[in-house]
Design a protein around this motif. Structure first.
Motif, PDB file in Angstrom:
ATOM      1  N   GLU A 138       0.379  -0.934  -0.318  1.00  0.00           N
ATOM      2  CA  GLU A 138      -0.335   0.313  -0.226  1.00  0.00           C
ATOM      3  C   GLU A 138       0.694   0.969   0.481  1.00  0.00           C
ATOM      4  O   GLU A 138       0.335   1.834  -0.969  1.00  0.00           O
ATOM      5  N   ALA A 139       1.922   0.842   0.958  1.00  0.00           N
ATOM      6  CA  ALA A 139       3.277   2.385   0.952  1.00  0.00           C
ATOM      7  C   ALA A 139       3.396   2.412  -0.512  1.00  0.00           C
ATOM      8  O   ALA A 139       3.705   4.014  -0.614  1.00  0.00           O
ATOM      9  N   MET A 140       3.672   1.766  -1.217  1.00  0.00           N
ATOM     10  CA  MET A 140       4.650   1.458  -2.799  1.00  0.00           C
ATOM     11  C   MET A 140       3.393   2.169  -3.891  1.00  0.00           C
ATOM     12  O   MET A 140       3.569   3.214  -4.183  1.00  0.00           O
ATOM     13  N   ASP A 141       2.193   1.392  -3.032  1.00  0.00           N
ATOM     14  CA  ASP A 141       0.785   2.258  -4.583  1.00  0.00           C
ATOM     15  C   ASP A 141       0.428   3.910  -4.121  1.00  0.00           C
ATOM     16  O   ASP A 141       0.521   4.203  -4.760  1.00  0.00           O
ATOM     17  N   SER A 190       5.682  -2.913 -12.173  1.00  0.00           N
ATOM     18  CA  SER A 190       5.633  -2.426 -13.414  1.00  0.00           C
ATOM     19  C   SER A 190       4.278  -2.789 -13.368  1.00  0.00           C
ATOM     20  O   SER A 190       3.190  -3.111 -12.938  1.00  0.00           O
ATOM     21  N   ILE A 191       3.586  -2.142 -14.576  1.00  0.00           N
ATOM     22  CA  ILE A 191       2.335  -2.019 -15.671  1.00  0.00           C
ATOM     23  C   ILE A 191       2.620  -2.615 -17.064  1.00  0.00           C
ATOM     24  O   ILE A 191       3.722  -1.687 -17.842  1.00  0.00           O
ATOM     25  N   SER A 202      -3.176  -3.505 -10.708  1.00  0.00           N
ATOM     26  CA  SER A 202      -2.554  -4.096 -12.192  1.00  0.00           C
ATOM     27  C   SER A 202      -1.193  -3.800 -11.858  1.00  0.00           C
ATOM     28  O   SER A 202      -0.211  -4.823 -13.155  1.00  0.00           O
ATOM     29  N   VAL A 203      -0.477  -3.783 -10.742  1.00  0.00           N
ATOM     30  CA  VAL A 203      -0.024  -3.280 -10.788  1.00  0.00           C
ATOM     31  C   VAL A 203       1.336  -4.619 -10.083  1.00  0.00           C
ATOM     32  O   VAL A 203       1.134  -4.994  -9.359  1.00  0.00           O
ATOM     33  N   PHE A 224       7.819   2.140 -12.530  1.00  0.00           N
ATOM     34  CA  PHE A 224       8.033   3.418 -12.064  1.00  0.00           C
ATOM     35  C   PHE A 224       9.109   3.312 -11.089  1.00  0.00           C
ATOM     36  O   PHE A 224       9.145   1.970 -10.233  1.00  0.00           O
ATOM     37  N   VAL A 225       9.982   3.918 -10.628  1.00  0.00           N
ATOM     38  CA  VAL A 225      11.117   3.320 -10.009  1.00  0.00           C
ATOM     39  C   VAL A 225      10.931   3.990  -8.290  1.00  0.00           C
ATOM     40  O   VAL A 225      10.807   5.110  -8.125  1.00  0.00           O
ATOM     41  N   LEU A 226      10.252   2.847  -7.441  1.00  0.00           N
ATOM     42  CA  LEU A 226      10.709   3.105  -5.971  1.00  0.00           C
ATOM     43  C   LEU A 226      11.590   3.728  -5.166  1.00  0.00           C
ATOM     44  O   LEU A 226      11.723   4.630  -4.388  1.00  0.00           O
TER      45      LEU A 226
END
Length: 197
Positions: free
Chosen positions: A9-12, A115-116, A36-37, A60-62
Motif C-alpha cells: 500500500e505504501a508503494m502504491d 511495473s504495469i 494492475s501493478v 516506476f522507480v520506488l
C-alpha cells in the motif's frame, strides 16, 4: 494488518502521489492501478531491457538508480538518461506493444520497481479519461531529460560537470557513466572533479 500488505500500500501510494501531481485521479483509476501493478526487486547490474528487444512493461522507480545507454559505431558507450526514485522509465523507441527499444536499460543500484503491462495501459486509455492526459505529461517530463542532456553537451567540460550535479545525484553515479553522459573522457572528468574537491 499484514506487514506485506502495508508495504504494498505504501508503494502504491508513492505511485498515486506521483501521478496525482500531474493529473487528478479518479478512485476508479487508482483502484485499477492497485490491481494492475506488479512489485518487483532487481539487483544492481540487471539489464532491464536490451536494445532491440520488444518492451511490454512500463516501470516506476520506488528506490534505486537506472541508466539508458547504447554503443556507437566505434563501440563507445553513450549514456543518454538517468532515472531515480519517483520517476517513470520510458525506453527510447516507443511506448505501446511490439515497439523495440533503441537502448539498453541498466540498473546502477539495487532497485524496487512497480511495473504495469502495456496491454493494461492500453485498456486504461479506453476506460479512464485521465490516462491520455497522464501519458502526455509523462512523455513531456521524459522529453525534458533529453533537452537537459543536450543543454549540458554544449557546455565546456568544467561547467558541464557542476551543472550535471545540480540535476542528478552525482555522488551515486560512477564517474565513467557521468563521462559517457557528458561526452567527456573519464580521465578529463576525473581531473575536473579532483579540482572541485
Amino acid at each position: 494488518m499484514d506487514q506485506r500488505i502495508l508495504r504494498i500500500e505504501a508503494m502504491d501510494k508513492k505511485l498515486n502521489e506521483y501521478l496525482s501531481a500531474l493529473v487528478p485521479l479518479s478512485d476508479q483509476f487508482k483502484n485499477y492501478l492497485h490491481k494492475s501493478v506488479i512489485h518487483q526487486d532487481f539487483p544492481k547490474g540487471t539489464t532491464l531491457l536490451k536494445s532491440g528487444e520488444k518492451f511490454s512493461q512500463t516501470f516506476f522507480v520506488l528506490s534505486g538508480l537506472i541508466k539508458s545507454r547504447y554503443f556507437d559505431e566505434d563501440g563507445k558507450q553513450v549514456v543518454t538518461r538517468f532515472w531515480k526514485e519517483n520517476e517513470i522509465v520510458l525506453p527510447k523507441g516507443g511506448f505501446m506493444e511490439n515497439m523495440e527499444s533503441l537502448e539498453d536499460i541498466v540498473l546502477l543500484e539495487d532497485c524496487k520497481l512497480l511495473s504495469i503491462h502495456n496491454k493494461q495501459i492500453e485498456f486504461a486509455y479506453h476506460a479512464f479519461s485521465e490516462t491520455y492526459k497522464l501519458s502526455r505529461k509523462i512523455h513531456f517530463k521524459d522529453s525534458r531529460k533529453q533537452y537537459q542532456r543536450a543543454a549540458l553537451l554544449v557546455l565546456p567540460a568544467v561547467k558541464a560537470y557542476p551543472a550535471f550535479c545540480q540535476l542528478f545525484p552525482c555522488n551515486r553515479i560512477l564517474l565513467q557513466d557521468i563521462a559517457y553522459f557528458l561526452n567527456i573522457r573519464p580521465y578529463t572528468l576525473s581531473r575536473i572533479r579532483a579540482k572541485r574537491n
